[in-house]
Enzyme design. Structure first.
Site, PDB file in Angstrom:
ATOM      1  N   GLY A  18      12.268   0.166  34.454  1.00 36.39           N
ATOM      2  CA  GLY A  18      12.811   1.342  33.440  1.00 36.39           C
ATOM      3  C   GLY A  18      12.011   2.468  33.735  1.00 36.39           C
ATOM      4  N   HIS A  19      12.754   3.561  34.286  1.00 37.34           N
ATOM      5  CA  HIS A  19      12.043   4.757  34.133  1.00 37.34           C
ATOM      6  C   HIS A  19      12.305   5.837  33.245  1.00 37.34           C
ATOM      7  CE1 HIS A  19      11.189   3.699  37.979  1.00 37.34           C
ATOM      8  NE2 HIS A  19      11.966   3.988  38.959  1.00 37.34           N
ATOM      9  N   GLN A  79       8.469  -1.943  39.614  1.00 37.71           N
ATOM     10  CA  GLN A  79       7.182  -2.771  39.419  1.00 37.71           C
ATOM     11  C   GLN A  79       5.895  -2.286  40.020  1.00 37.71           C
ATOM     12  OE1 GLN A  79      10.341  -4.876  40.270  1.00 37.71           O
ATOM     13  NE2 GLN A  79      10.729  -4.109  38.068  1.00 37.71           N
ATOM     14  N   LYS A 102       5.919   5.912  38.043  1.00 36.30           N
ATOM     15  CA  LYS A 102       6.480   6.038  39.499  1.00 36.30           C
ATOM     16  C   LYS A 102       7.761   6.910  39.331  1.00 36.30           C
ATOM     17  CE  LYS A 102       7.000   1.829  39.869  1.00 36.30           C
ATOM     18  NZ  LYS A 102       6.360   1.348  38.893  1.00 36.30           N
ATOM     19  N   ASP A 113       5.047   0.144  35.460  1.00 38.01           N
ATOM     20  CA  ASP A 113       4.812   1.079  34.503  1.00 38.01           C
ATOM     21  C   ASP A 113       3.771   2.205  34.669  1.00 38.01           C
ATOM     22  OD1 ASP A 113       6.774  -0.386  33.080  1.00 38.01           O
ATOM     23  OD2 ASP A 113       5.152  -1.700  32.325  1.00 38.01           O
TER      24      ASP A 113
END
Ligand code: IMP
Length: 447
Positions: free
Chosen positions: A40-41, A244, A16, A13
């Protein structure tokens, strides 16, 4: 410089997705090489928010090839719904390529993830319950189902049958457990006998459904290692996008409170199919503070008002599970470790704006063991890390709202000193600073 790896330097988180999106402008191919839809982005583009779990963030650039590499574990249901929602938003997925060798997260993996966590009780990892661990376990056991298997019904059926066989006992226990939980929660009258199988595990239905997934995905399935080689051999730039973060690495992270893949730079080679000398640069992404979701050690965690303000100002809730993230001061002992494990060339510091008004700012520069020993490097022993307390350097804070700042020169001196201290301590230049979710909210830092 054709091969650039982007990795998380903390517990995931770190932002990235946004950095990849910004760097993708200079790239031709963007590849994801590990993890699955535990990631999740959120990317904000022209005021519109896009959420990705599997598809590389580069998809928003229509002229880039986006690759889901062999090291990724892929839930076809999630992938197809992501493709559909991108299409609805008018984003083309014609440039997406999926490795035929990537492993599939099957319905039983998701069930077993939850079952495993429930069984562990207080010792649970706090996984995202997306089936990641059981899928990678099957891969290592050579019981995995791969993307290419979707294209041959006979093989698919044989492989699913073989994969289900050793799981029967665990799945039966799970059915009993679920029934008991439903009963305890008073959820309706449960009439079916314990022996009624879970419809999600019906072999025939599972095969049929996956064959239809195969039909839809077939045009996108490719030899993705070759896609990378061709690009690299022609001097094109390939971005390898990690999911991650380093401290969640299966080998080098805070085991067992880790994910089941290797989110470090070395894995870019394995998970995409390129050689170590194809990598020219490694970028680490770190937040200006630290967050973590799930269980596990977190030496600089703040259980106070400042931590609360970080959650609020940084909107620290997971993209995938919506869980509130644990927050704490920047940990330079851990960051220096991540720099070395990945042999980073550059750092991007994200969410610097969140620290505005939180001064004086603290950064951990060493730990103290419970016996009083000074620990200058990240302890490899789990018990030592669990009981280590951080020792801080205090740096002056800043109150200016940084979200409109676009150049290093316009940053308050205290913010520049904060960045300078980080860079000096870990021995890597900071090349990019992010001051908000928008893709224009970045500051490029010179040499
Ligand atoms: P799993 O990857 O779902 O098996 O979860 C293992 C651990 O990794 C848990 O602590 C999760 O919260 C954490 N984790 C997995 N994916 C992410 C991510 O994308 N960001 C942050 N933490 C993650």
């Amino acid at each position: 410089m054709p091969g650039i790896v982007i990795v998380g330097a903390q517990w995931g988180d770190e932002g990235k997705g946004k950095v990849t999106d910004v760097l993708a402008e200079r790239a031709d191919v963007v590849v994801r090489f590990q993890g699955g839809n535990n990631a999740g982005h959120t990317i904000v583009r022209d005021g519109r928010e896009y959420k990705f779990h599997l598809i590389p963030s580069g998809i928003l650039h229509p002229d880039k090839t986006c690759v889901i590499g062999n090291g990724v574990v892929l839930d076809p249901r999630v992938l197809l719904s992501e493709i559909d929602s991108l299409k609805r938003a008018g984003v083309s997925v014609g440039n997406l390529r999926i490795s035929a060798n990537a492993h599939l997260i099957m319905p039983y993996h998701v069930l077993l993830d939850t079952a495993g966590e429930t069984k562990l009780g207080k010792l649970s990892i706090g996984t995202t319950r997306r089936g990641i661990g059981p899928c990678y376990a099957d891969k290592a056991l050579r019981l995995g189902i791969r993307v290419q298997d979707l294209l041959d019904e006979k093989i698919l059926r044989t492989k699913i049958r073989a994969a289900l066989e050793p799981k029967q006992q665990a799945l039966r226990e799970l059915a009993v457990q679920r029934r008991r939980m439903r009963k305890e929660s008073g959820e309706g009258r449960i009439t079916e006998p314990v022996s009624v199988p879970d419809p999600r595990l019906d072999l025939h239905a599972m095969v049929e459904e996956h064959v239809s997934f195969g039909h839809r995905l077939e045009p996108l399935i490719a030899d993705t290692a070759k896609v990378c080689w061709d690009a690299l051999d022609n001097g094109r730039t390939v971005l390898f996008e990690g999911a991650q973060g380093t401290l969640l690495d299966l080998d080098h992270g805070t085991y067992p409170f880790v994910t089941s893949s290797n989110p470090i730079a070395g894995e870019a080679c394995v998970g995409a199919g390129v050689g170590p000398t194809d990598i020219d640069e490694v970028w680490g992404i770190a937040k200006a503070y630290v967050t973590r979701v799930g269980a596990g050690p977190f030496p600089t965690e703040l259980d106070d008002e400042i931590g609360e303000r970080m959650v609020e100002a940084g909107r620290e809730f997971g993209t995938t599970t919506g869980r509130r993230r644990r927050c704490g001061w920047l940990d330079l002992v851990a960051l220096r470790y991540a720099v070395r494990i990945n042999r980073m060339d550059a750092l991007a510091i994200t969410k610097l704006d969140v620290l505005s008004g939180l001064g004086p700012l603290r950064v951990a520069v060493r730990y103290r063991s419970k016996e009083g020993a000074v620990l200058d490097s990240f302890p490899y022993h789990q018990s030592i890390l669990h009981s280590a307390t951080p020792e801080y350097e205090e740096l002056p804070g800043f109150d200016l709202d940084l979200t409109q700042v676009r150049s290093e020169a316009d940053l308050p001196q205290e913010a520049r000193d904060y960045l300078g201290f980080i860079s000096e301590f870990v021995g890597v230049p900071i090349r990019l600073v992010s001051v908000g979710p928008g893709r224009d909210q970045v500051i490029w830092v010179d040499g």
